[in-house]
Motif scaffolding. Sequence first.
Motif, short mmCIF file in Angstrom:
data_model
loop_
_atom_site.label_atom_id
_atom_site.label_comp_id
_atom_site.label_asym_id
_atom_site.label_seq_id
_atom_site.Cartn_x
_atom_site.Cartn_y
_atom_site.Cartn_z
N ILE A 171 28.74 40.14 35.92
CA ILE A 171 28.38 41.16 37.02
C ILE A 171 27.25 40.47 37.37
O ILE A 171 26.81 39.36 37.26
N VAL A 203 33.38 48.89 33.90
CA VAL A 203 33.28 47.53 34.59
C VAL A 203 34.59 46.75 33.90
O VAL A 203 34.50 46.35 32.85
N SER A 212 30.54 43.51 41.98
CA SER A 212 29.51 44.07 41.30
C SER A 212 28.18 43.35 41.59
O SER A 212 27.36 43.33 40.82
N GLU A 232 35.38 42.91 39.14
CA GLU A 232 34.62 41.81 39.50
C GLU A 232 35.30 40.51 39.16
O GLU A 232 35.84 40.32 37.90
N VAL A 292 35.50 42.60 34.32
CA VAL A 292 35.21 41.36 34.69
C VAL A 292 36.60 40.55 34.78
O VAL A 292 37.55 40.95 34.24
#
Length: 372
Positions: A36, A210, A9, A31, A212
């Motif tokens: 990020i 997204v 990211s 990620e 992580v």
Amino acid sequence: MINYLIVGSGLFGAVFAHEAAKRGHSVKVLEKKDHIGGNIYTKEVEGIQVHQYGAHIFHTKMDDIWEYVNQFAEFNNYVNCPVANYNGEIYSLPFNMNTFNKLWGVITPEEAKAKIEEQKKALDLEGNPKNLEEQAISLIGPDVYQKLVKGYTEKQWGKSAKDLPSFIIRRLPVRFTYDNNYFNDPYQGIPVGGYTQIIEKLLDHELIDVEVNCDFFDNQAQYLQSDAKIIFTGMIDQFFNYELGELEYRSLRFENEVLDHDNYQGNAVVNYTDAETPFTRIIEHKHFEMGKGNKNKTVITREYPKTFKRGDDPYYPINDTRNKKLYSDYVKLARSNYPNVIFGGRLGQYRYYNMDQTIMAALQTVKKEFSE
């Protein structure tokens, strides 16, 4: 259904994700870190935006890239004017008339040029420079080299300057003006409020998911079998499990400290150019933001170069002949075996990108991918 799976990211991955989502494509971003932004990630400490992975100053000559990044942040007018500390002697960087005046007492450009030529002639260097040391001396003479180049460079790369290729320092900035601005680019600054917001805004789209703390390599085979096209911004040699050998990098270690000072060193970046000091520079983050933040506190970061080993964060590709050949072999392997994977960014393309170059490369990939 996910159209694009983006690994990483940082700027390259985030720009591609943003542009793909704008065009109606569903995107998932993986990620590995717990945040990020990759290496441009900034975190607020004592009201100060701290660059967690080394100093990042945005600068560019490209009008379109400056316009693009300004969609996502307001930039201040910070100008990069680092200074060098050589055993307590302070010199201006890049090498300019302030540097030469401090070294030799010269006042005019003619006097500075004459002094450098005098020193170079005394060494009687002949032919093309064979290594970094000869290249540097041929540009600025032995005085500047010994005090401001040799120690810093050997710490940075972990090798003698005589064993480093000349091209590393081929574009050493030397100016015969009293101008301490390190960059020649017309656009320069730091985003007000830090860099993380840029990535947040790039990834703020209903078609972007997204995740992580998610390592691509934990489920690599599964991801490769999916229908999604992959944008991979990690290390290209790791993607292939180092099948052809390991590419070389230099890594860094950062030591952060909160101090009960309003102003520790008077400048955002101070390079320590002697060989004895183990770190290469100290960053004082509040100076990037014109002194904003807690008036009674400051945050500094000492930066220590180190030899890269697996598990470390890779920062600088070592673009010598051997590594360029190995990277080229990996590119051929990628094209023949994984046509559905695009390798991008500093690690995927194994080159030292500035931030504007990373954005440009991502937008070029977007243009090619979507045939605009």
